[in-house]
Design an enzyme around this catalytic site. Structure first.
Site, PDB file in Angstrom:
ATOM      1  CG  ASP A   1      -1.798  -1.136   1.410  1.00 31.37           C
ATOM      2  OD1 ASP A   1      -1.413  -2.249   1.036  1.00 31.37           O
ATOM      3  OD2 ASP A   1      -2.908  -0.930   1.931  1.00 31.37           O
TER       4      ASP A   1
ATOM      5  CG  HIS B   1      -3.226   4.081   1.532  1.00 27.19           C
ATOM      6  ND1 HIS B   1      -4.539   4.056   1.130  1.00 27.19           N
ATOM      7  CD2 HIS B   1      -3.002   2.884   2.130  1.00 27.19           C
ATOM      8  CE1 HIS B   1      -5.098   2.906   1.474  1.00 27.19           C
ATOM      9  NE2 HIS B   1      -4.177   2.157   2.068  1.00 27.19           N
TER      10      HIS B   1
ATOM     11  CG  ASP C   1      -5.340  -0.172  -0.656  1.00 26.50           C
ATOM     12  OD1 ASP C   1      -6.215  -0.494  -1.484  1.00 26.50           O
ATOM     13  OD2 ASP C   1      -5.482  -0.330   0.572  1.00 26.50           O
TER      14      ASP C   1
ATOM     15  CG  HIS D   1      -8.554   2.172  -0.039  1.00 26.50           C
ATOM     16  ND1 HIS D   1      -9.195   3.238   0.553  1.00 26.50           N
ATOM     17  CD2 HIS D   1      -8.250   1.320   0.968  1.00 26.50           C
ATOM     18  CE1 HIS D   1      -9.265   3.049   1.859  1.00 26.50           C
ATOM     19  NE2 HIS D   1      -8.702   1.887   2.135  1.00 26.50           N
TER      20      HIS D   1
ATOM     21  CG  HIS E   1      -6.277  -5.600   2.992  1.00 24.14           C
ATOM     22  ND1 HIS E   1      -7.013  -4.488   2.663  1.00 24.14           N
ATOM     23  CD2 HIS E   1      -7.180  -6.484   3.519  1.00 24.14           C
ATOM     24  CE1 HIS E   1      -8.281  -4.689   2.954  1.00 24.14           C
ATOM     25  NE2 HIS E   1      -8.410  -5.880   3.484  1.00 24.14           N
TER      26      HIS E   1
END
Length: 446
Positions: free
Chosen positions: A127, A129, A156, A189, A347
């Site tokens: 991830d 983000h 993500d 996401h 995750h």
């Protein structure tokens, strides 16, 4: 067991800038920490960025993207972003990437057929983000994609962080430039629901104003094309959430079943759940805005939302309201059934692991969750000091990590741990981080 022959290699694309202080130079460490430099203030790049005259994305064009995005994050207001990347150029980039992604299978194979060889390395990223500056550091630290350096991004890309749009576009540019070397998998996401709650939709609307809804729709369409998983060298399975159930065979139609809007609820009884196969994964329908949590097309939701546990068996993931929980016995079964050595999933960041004391924390960007006879299960998280916006002054201040897999088997992970690039440019959040549901939990009410 896969074996590989050497393949020709070329030098990686040039660094993002002629100035070596744009970002730190690559770390010489293999497992030790990498220390990013403080965020520099670079000279104004050549903006607005134009689409290449010949329609072919080049390494120099991707370099311009990286320079421009980093500079704009420091020097421009979010609503001025179209002066950096006009909407017509964004449309062409997203369309070019979408055409590639939608043609890829649900589970991408990275093997000798696509150029993986004895001189190759595979970088696996968790991830990120929307943390643009940390992604730029990671790329420079690991080395940019090249003929002998493959990348697998485990989903993500957006939400929570303030630069999800830039992160996703940057990686799409690399994908278009090197479609056989850069692999982008879908995260939970990358969906309509999550982006409407955790900030990406508002980020896009803020940055592109009157064109924001159009741009957001383009992104949603691109999300639908992202593959769900990949297998590296026949030995390593990577996916955002992890394992999944077998395909559900819909009941035979009867006269009673012809009612309009009939709701099909899947049987999630733990006693009837069984692990899915790679054939099941290949047949799943991934082109959905939000992976369903009920019905017959449950594999996409499992792959994106499931979590490991130390409790044996396979059971519904009641905490999240979608996906599964699987134990070490399921990890062993999956590895053994498909002759695999390693599972890499993502995750779960420090906030999620803070509530799961039976598993390791995410202070260093990775955990080894299951060690079984056939191999290991690893959780990898590549967003340091996450989340960017935190309600409490007591921040997690976690480190992040990426993995390098080396030949000949590509099944022994090298962990590269790094800190956040600081200071981050000051920016307002695009979601109510003080009130929003924490750790993507309790989403039954989609």
């Amino acid at each position: 067991m896969a074996s590989f022959s050497p393949v020709p290699s070329v030098a990686p694309p040039p660094p993002p800038s002629a100035e070596e202080d744009l970002l730190c130079t690559p770390s010489a460490a293999t497992v030790a920490d990498s220390k990013p430099c403080s965020l520099p203030y670079t000279e104004r790049p050549n903006i607005p960025i134009a689409w290449p005259d010949d329609g072919i994305v080049s390494a120099s064009w991707v370099t311009e993207i990286m320079l421009a995005f980093e500079w704009a994050s420091i020097n421009l207001k979010p609503e001025e972003f179209p002066s950096v990347l006009p909407v017509d150029v964004l449309d062409k980039l997203v369309l070019s990437a979408s055409k590639i992604l939608h043609k890829e299978p649900n589970c991408v194979q990275i093997d000798e057929k696509c150029g993986l060889g004895l001189g190759s390395h595979v970088v696996v990223v968790g991830d990120v983000h929307g943390q643009l500056h940390d992604v730029l550091f990671l790329l420079r630290d690991a080395g940019f994609p090249s003929d002998d350096r493959f990348f697998v991004f485990n989903g993500d890309y957006v939400d929570r962080g303030a630069w999800g749009l830039e992160v996703f576009l940057l990686l799409l540019a690399w994908k278009v430039l090197m479609p056989q070397r850069v692999h982008m998998l879908r995260g939970n996401h990358e969906s309509k629901y999550c982006t409407s709650v955790y900030g990406f939709e508002k980020e896009v609307l803020t940055k592109y104003g009157e064109n924001g809804k159009h741009v957001y729709r383009k992104f949603l369409g691109c999300f639908e094309g992202l593959p769900l998983a990949c297998i590296i060298a026949g030995n390593v399975y990577t996916a955002h959430g992890g394992l999944f159930r077998g395909s559900i065979i819909p009941p035979a139609k009867t006269k009673r079943s012809k009612k309009k809007n009939r709701k099909v609820i899947s049987n999630t009884n733990s006693e009837t759940l069984k692990l899915g196969s790679l054939e099941d994964l290949a047949k799943a329908r991934r082109s959905v805005l939000d992976p369903p949590w009920e019905g017959t097309n449950l594999i996409p939701g499992d792959v994106l939302w499931s979590d490991p546990t130390m409790k044996s068996g396979l059971s519904p993931n009641l905490e999240r309201g979608i996906g599964l929980l699987w134990g070490p016995d399921c990890t062993e079964e999956f590895l053994k059934n498909f002759s695999l050595k390693l599972i890499i999933r993502s995750h779960e960041g420090p906030d999620a692991r803070d509530k799961r004391s039976e598993l390791g924390g995410m202070e260093t960007g990775y955990t080894i969750d299951h060690v079984v006879e056939s191999g290991k299960l690893i959780t990898l998280f590549s967003a340091p000091d996450y989340p960017q916006f935190q309600a409490s002054e007591d921040r997690y201040r976690n480190k992040a990590a990426y993995i390098i897999l080396e030949p000949p088997e590509f099944d022994t992970p090298e962990f590269h741990v790094f800190d956040a690039v600081t200071p981050r440019p000051k920016v307002n959040p695009y979601y109510d981080f003080e009130e929003v549901v924490d750790s993507d939990e309790n989403l039954e009410g989609w």
